[in-house]
Scaffold this motif. Structure first.
Motif, PDB file in Angstrom:
ATOM      1  N   GLY A 218       0.992  -1.213   0.016  1.00  6.57           N
ATOM      2  CA  GLY A 218      -0.324   0.036  -0.061  1.00  6.57           C
ATOM      3  C   GLY A 218       0.826   1.385   0.034  1.00  6.57           C
ATOM      4  N   THR A 219       2.311   1.108   0.080  1.00  4.53           N
ATOM      5  CA  THR A 219       2.858   2.202  -0.037  1.00  4.53           C
ATOM      6  C   THR A 219       4.487   1.686  -0.394  1.00  4.53           C
ATOM      7  N   SER A 220       5.357   2.602  -0.223  1.00  2.59           N
ATOM      8  CA  SER A 220       6.846   2.140  -0.543  1.00  2.59           C
ATOM      9  C   SER A 220       7.637   2.623   0.269  1.00  2.59           C
ATOM     10  N   TYR A 221       8.967   2.423   0.454  1.00  2.00           N
ATOM     11  CA  TYR A 221       9.807   3.181   1.458  1.00  2.00           C
ATOM     12  C   TYR A 221       9.835   4.450   1.317  1.00  2.00           C
ATOM     13  N   HIS A 222      10.099   4.821  -0.158  1.00  3.00           N
ATOM     14  CA  HIS A 222      10.475   6.323  -0.497  1.00  3.00           C
ATOM     15  C   HIS A 222       9.264   6.880  -0.194  1.00  3.00           C
ATOM     16  N   LEU A 223       8.141   6.773  -0.473  1.00  2.59           N
ATOM     17  CA  LEU A 223       7.044   7.610   0.051  1.00  2.59           C
ATOM     18  C   LEU A 223       7.001   7.608   1.520  1.00  2.59           C
ATOM     19  N   ALA A 224       6.832   6.620   2.205  1.00  2.00           N
ATOM     20  CA  ALA A 224       6.677   6.478   3.468  1.00  2.00           C
ATOM     21  C   ALA A 224       7.776   7.506   4.199  1.00  2.00           C
ATOM     22  N   VAL A 225       9.037   7.199   3.898  1.00  2.00           N
ATOM     23  CA  VAL A 225      10.010   7.889   4.768  1.00  2.00           C
ATOM     24  C   VAL A 225       9.714   9.359   4.531  1.00  2.00           C
ATOM     25  N   VAL A 226       9.474   9.893   3.267  1.00  2.00           N
ATOM     26  CA  VAL A 226       9.177  11.366   3.211  1.00  2.00           C
ATOM     27  C   VAL A 226       8.241  11.899   3.897  1.00  2.00           C
TER      28      VAL A 226
END
Length: 279
Positions: A191-199
């Motif tokens: 439902g998300t990715s590392y890049h989007l979640a961390v930002v």
């Protein structure tokens, strides 16, 4: 403004000496500045994350003498925030659904590609698909060319204080286009990715200084781009050295011989760990 750092492990295995170094660098930086140190559990990969590993992480960090602000954030509870950010990018016309598997991507590439943060550069197989075609089995990718055109020529920079890349860096459009490509913003199983979640999380928690391994330096260009698209603040970055094994390879969670729990069982002290990792 107070200096705020964070350590964000994934509960998929034991913490090793490399994790200890990353956590202590972030903790000590905040403590030296009279700031705040945060702990965030990156548990969006529900297939691999385990509560027993999270409990072990908390035990190891406490044994090292670290103290963090409560509550501890869990990415698994933050999916609505990631969905909101994703929907904003979709509404701008910057995303498309992708049905390609890793093997599909390898087969579509006519020649070996230089690997970026997410592997070989995606060849754009699904780029013409409209979001109306998206299904639950699709990943969602960022159309990088459209995203760069949307932002226009105004400069995007980030400040780096790590030893290998110290200075002010311009967001590298050339690297993004040639090596990074259309990154995945939402994986079909997360439902998300590392890049989007961390930002999204760094902005929501007011992280002022992101400390992490130098292997993630290039990914900062992705994160700076997403910050611009989502109109989020850009922290200062500090990419530190990696702790490596006798062969010069970076440590991984499979390196149980260097797990903190093993050092503890053998009678090591937190001071011993600091000496081992050069702190």
């Amino acid at each position: 403004m107070a200096l705020v750092t964070r350590f964000a492990p994934s509960p998929t295995g034991p913490l090793h000496l490399g994790h200890a170094y990353a956590a202590l660098v972030a903790h000590d930086m905040a403590r030296a500045a009279g700031g705040r140190f945060l702990l965030r559990i990156e548990d969006i990969d529900r297939a691999r994350c385990r509560p027993e590993w999270e409990a072990a992480i908390l035990e190891d960090l406490g044994w090292l003498g670290l103290a963090w602000q409560l509550p501890v954030w869990h990415q698994s509870t933050r999916l609505p925030a990631y969905t909101s950010a994703l929907n904003r990018l979709i509404s701008l016309g910057l995303c498309y659904p992708c049905r390609c598997s890793r093997s599909d991507i390898r087969l579509a590439l006519s020649a070996p590609q230089q690997a970026g943060p997410d592997g070989p550069t995606y060849p754009g197989t699904c780029r013409a698909r409209p979001m109306l075609e998206a299904s639950a089995t699709d990943a969602i990718r960022l159309d990088l060319t459209r995203a760069l055109a949307f932002l226009g020529p105004r400069p995007r920079r980030f400040s780096e204080t790590g030893p290998a890349h110290a200075g002010l860096h311009a967001n590298s459009e050339e690297w993004l286009l040639t090596t990074c490509g259309d990154i995945v913003l939402s994986r079909r199983d997360m439902g998300t990715s590392y890049h989007l979640a961390v930002v999204v999380d760094d902005a929501a928690q007011g992280v002022s200084h992101v400390t992490r391994g130098e292997d993630l330096f290039e990914a900062t260009h992705i994160h700076r781009l997403l910050q611009a698209l989502l109109e989020l603040p850009t922290p200062v970055y500090h990419h530190h050295r990696l702790i490596r094994d006798d062969r010069g390879q970076r440590l991984a969670k499979r390196d149980d011989a260097r797990a903190l729990a093993r050092y503890r069982a053998e009678g090591a002290s937190p001071a011993d760990i600091r000496r081992l990792i050069g702190l």
